[in-house]
Design a protein around this motif. Sequence first.
Motif, mmCIF file in Angstrom:
data_model
loop_
_atom_site.group_PDB
_atom_site.id
_atom_site.type_symbol
_atom_site.label_atom_id
_atom_site.label_comp_id
_atom_site.label_asym_id
_atom_site.label_seq_id
_atom_site.Cartn_x
_atom_site.Cartn_y
_atom_site.Cartn_z
ATOM 1 N N HIS A 66 29.053 38.934 -114.347
ATOM 2 C CA HIS A 66 28.489 38.441 -113.205
ATOM 3 C C HIS A 66 26.696 38.273 -113.363
ATOM 4 O O HIS A 66 26.027 37.353 -112.912
ATOM 5 C CB HIS A 66 28.757 39.186 -112.072
ATOM 6 C CG HIS A 66 27.862 38.546 -110.901
ATOM 7 N ND1 HIS A 66 26.874 39.421 -110.250
ATOM 8 C CD2 HIS A 66 28.214 37.555 -109.902
ATOM 9 C CE1 HIS A 66 26.386 38.814 -109.406
ATOM 10 N NE2 HIS A 66 27.116 37.680 -109.114
ATOM 11 N N HIS A 70 23.889 35.100 -113.585
ATOM 12 C CA HIS A 70 22.745 34.832 -112.738
ATOM 13 C C HIS A 70 21.467 34.867 -113.580
ATOM 14 O O HIS A 70 20.599 33.847 -113.220
ATOM 15 C CB HIS A 70 22.429 35.961 -111.482
ATOM 16 C CG HIS A 70 23.373 35.901 -110.617
ATOM 17 N ND1 HIS A 70 22.964 35.097 -109.155
ATOM 18 C CD2 HIS A 70 24.571 36.345 -110.144
ATOM 19 C CE1 HIS A 70 23.763 35.104 -108.257
ATOM 20 N NE2 HIS A 70 24.797 35.852 -108.973
ATOM 21 N N CYS A 76 25.267 30.587 -108.769
ATOM 22 C CA CYS A 76 26.444 31.915 -108.131
ATOM 23 C C CYS A 76 26.358 32.028 -106.927
ATOM 24 O O CYS A 76 26.099 31.309 -105.941
ATOM 25 C CB CYS A 76 26.251 32.949 -109.237
ATOM 26 S SG CYS A 76 27.607 34.271 -109.010
ATOM 27 N N HIS A 77 26.616 33.219 -106.492
ATOM 28 C CA HIS A 77 26.683 33.598 -105.029
ATOM 29 C C HIS A 77 25.444 33.703 -104.358
ATOM 30 O O HIS A 77 24.609 34.058 -105.181
ATOM 31 C CB HIS A 77 27.766 34.507 -104.714
ATOM 32 C CG HIS A 77 27.092 35.936 -104.994
ATOM 33 N ND1 HIS A 77 26.764 36.310 -106.245
ATOM 34 C CD2 HIS A 77 26.851 36.961 -103.933
ATOM 35 C CE1 HIS A 77 26.353 37.936 -106.201
ATOM 36 N NE2 HIS A 77 26.442 37.861 -104.762
HETATM 37 ZN ZN LIG Z 1 26.578 36.035 -108.010
#
Ligand SMILES: [Zn+2]
Lengths: 77, 253
Positions: A66, A70, A76-77
Amino acid sequence: MSTQTAIEPAAERRESGVPIPVASPRELLPYWIFAGLVLMLAIYFVGAEEGATSVFSGSAIHELVHDARHLLGFPCH
Amino acid sequence: MVRTLLVRGMLVGLVVGLVAFAWAYFVGEPPVKAAIAVEEAAAAKAGAMDEGAPEVSRDLQSTLGLLTGILIFSTAIGGFVGLIFAMIYGRIGALQARATALVIAAVGFTTVVLVPFTKYPANPPAVGSGDTIGERTGWFFVLIVIAIVAAVAAGRLIRDLYARWGVGNAVAAGLLLFAVLIGVAHLALPAENEVRTGFPPQVLWDFRLANLGTQAIIWSLLAFGFGHAAERALAGKPLLGRRAAAGASAPTT
Ligand SMILES: [Zn+2]
């Protein structure tokens, strides 16, 4: 060095210091198909798996890489 | 030779990934942690339920996970650089191995990193909305594909013009074409702005610089490292060491 580059006047090019291609498009094609596919999958694995789409179930893979996703600049989130 | 170039590209990419990881860890992780802290503070203020422990712990994500992700990406990019080198070496004028590697890396960094960054810049965790991630990822990759197509078009234009116009003018025309195509794509693609009001701008800025730095390290070190490795491959030398390979007369194809 290069095996089958008779497409160009190789000797002439060598004398003038102009580099000779290492492979013909036909020789390159299988590499692009197989290696290109595997390399694309690798990038997909880091860049999109379970972010936008999912091949493997669960979210462990997504979560493991993750931070890399980024910091490499993928959405991404 | 194609296989040698592919393998060397991937090997150089792997080593380069270690350097990029060091940068990402020391420069990139602080703003990542800061962004997560902002998210948690906001969630606590709103009285939201704790989402619970993630499947992979934050400690693992910021160390081994970060290393794994960057190494995979960097190795794959190295492989692509090797394949593209095998495709264009000897086909762009009189450019030698190192110059060819430099051109590939410069075009690669521009199309895969800089162009998407100008439209969909990287965001730290907790900034993006989970509802739009599929859409954002899709447009991000669409823009990369557009940039690659535009770069190929520019390359073809340069090739067609350079005999008549000279290298300088032909390259200028190619760059102009590239800029126009990217400009049109910018206007045509939808905007995505996920950063909410109140998010600390310094954290965002630090994070985006860390992102650009990580990618700049990967592509610039690949340019030099792979240029060196490819030059040695073409001379029949092993990747490392001084002596020529014993089988230099019969290299793998
Ligand atoms: Zn993320």
